[in-house]
Enzyme design. Sequence first.
Site, short mmCIF file in Angstrom:
data_model
loop_
_atom_site.label_atom_id
_atom_site.label_comp_id
_atom_site.label_asym_id
_atom_site.label_seq_id
_atom_site.Cartn_x
_atom_site.Cartn_y
_atom_site.Cartn_z
N HIS A 34 91.12 -72.83 13.40
CA HIS A 34 90.78 -71.41 13.30
C HIS A 34 89.69 -71.26 12.23
O HIS A 34 89.24 -72.26 11.64
CB HIS A 34 92.03 -70.58 12.98
N HIS A 37 89.99 -73.28 8.93
CA HIS A 37 89.52 -74.68 8.98
C HIS A 37 87.98 -74.72 8.96
O HIS A 37 87.38 -75.54 8.28
CB HIS A 37 89.99 -75.35 10.27
N LYS A 148 93.05 -73.52 -0.14
CA LYS A 148 93.99 -73.02 -1.15
C LYS A 148 95.13 -72.24 -0.51
O LYS A 148 96.07 -71.84 -1.18
CB LYS A 148 93.25 -72.18 -2.18
N VAL A 176 91.25 -67.88 4.18
CA VAL A 176 90.63 -66.97 5.14
C VAL A 176 91.76 -66.17 5.81
O VAL A 176 92.77 -66.75 6.23
CB VAL A 176 89.80 -67.74 6.19
N SER A 185 96.65 -69.20 10.14
CA SER A 185 97.46 -70.42 10.20
C SER A 185 97.65 -70.78 11.66
O SER A 185 97.78 -69.90 12.52
CB SER A 185 98.83 -70.15 9.57
P1 AMP Z 1 96.31 -77.81 8.63
O1 AMP Z 1 95.59 -78.02 9.92
O2 AMP Z 1 97.24 -76.66 8.64
O3 AMP Z 1 96.91 -79.08 8.09
O4 AMP Z 1 95.19 -77.41 7.58
C1 AMP Z 1 94.07 -78.22 7.37
C2 AMP Z 1 93.34 -77.69 6.17
O5 AMP Z 1 92.93 -76.34 6.42
C3 AMP Z 1 94.20 -77.64 4.90
O6 AMP Z 1 93.42 -78.02 3.78
C4 AMP Z 1 94.60 -76.19 4.83
O7 AMP Z 1 94.89 -75.74 3.52
C5 AMP Z 1 93.35 -75.51 5.36
N1 AMP Z 1 93.65 -74.16 5.84
C6 AMP Z 1 94.61 -73.79 6.72
N2 AMP Z 1 94.62 -72.45 6.89
C7 AMP Z 1 93.64 -71.95 6.08
C8 AMP Z 1 93.16 -70.64 5.78
N3 AMP Z 1 93.68 -69.55 6.35
N4 AMP Z 1 92.14 -70.52 4.91
C9 AMP Z 1 91.60 -71.62 4.32
N5 AMP Z 1 92.01 -72.88 4.54
C10 AMP Z 1 93.02 -73.05 5.41
#
Ligand code: AMP
Length: 279
Positions: A34, A37, A148, A176, A185
Amino acid sequence: MRVVSNALSLQKTLLKLKQKGQRIGFVPTMGCLHEGHLSLIKMAQKKSDVVVVSIFVNPLQFGPHEDFAQYPQTLQSDLLKLKALKVDYVLTPQTDSFYPQNFQTQVHVGELADVMCGPFRPGHFDGVATVVLKLFQIVQPDIAVFGKKDYQQYLVVKQMAKDFNLPIQIFGAPTVREKDGLAMSSRNLRLSVQQREIAQHLSETLFVAKSQLSKKVQIDLVKKNMWAQLTNLPQCKVEYVEICSALDLSPLKKYVPKQSLIALAVRVGTVRLIDNIIV
Ligand code: AMP
């Protein structure tokens, strides 16, 4: 854009690029991409010459009763988004070859994993640190960007980089959010329409807490208010609300502007959501 599932082959390619003086930037993800990322990738692109994104749903960081099997997977549309951003390499490892049967070494995280999400997800941060270290060894990036939104994870990775003398600069990117404030998320996809409406109140609770802290309301009272607000929401089960040091997650006796973290974890139905703000 090259999509590579073989870790060794990507490692060799990237080593050659590094020898030519290229700066490698890395963004690890679990896919279902999303705008959150994508913001990390844009940050990595500003800070490096070659950007590598990994897409891997890491079984090590899920507990036996967690949502590993339900974790959304949208590889084809993820690849389209990465291509549109002109990402250079995408690593998409297969679980069996990434963790072969005789895989037996894991990273153990100390105190940072004892608070917030740690007690609710035993072994989670060990699983995160292990996969991140392994991915770092494959990609050997100069910089890596983490969100973060997963603030505790960001600190765990920074600490690991320091503890293990990894020559990698770790950057944290701001969270974001959707228009109504909900932190983006991959798990938001699993919310029903009604749950999605309820979920917007999570970030609202953080912003109310922020305003109370700035008006010098005592930390304990702010936490109590947050707890009350969240437990009043239908279909919600609060795991924790925390106001702590943004530097090391230690308890805060009094509010320190710019170094205080307000964080929460709430189950909306069966979907576990986390959010935080630094105030
Ligand atoms: P994930 O795919 O959930 O493991 O996330 C991969 C990376 O994206 C991690 O460093 C997360 O912290 C980051 N991330 C996930 N959601 C957000 C968001 N809404 N805003 C910024 N970074 C995000």
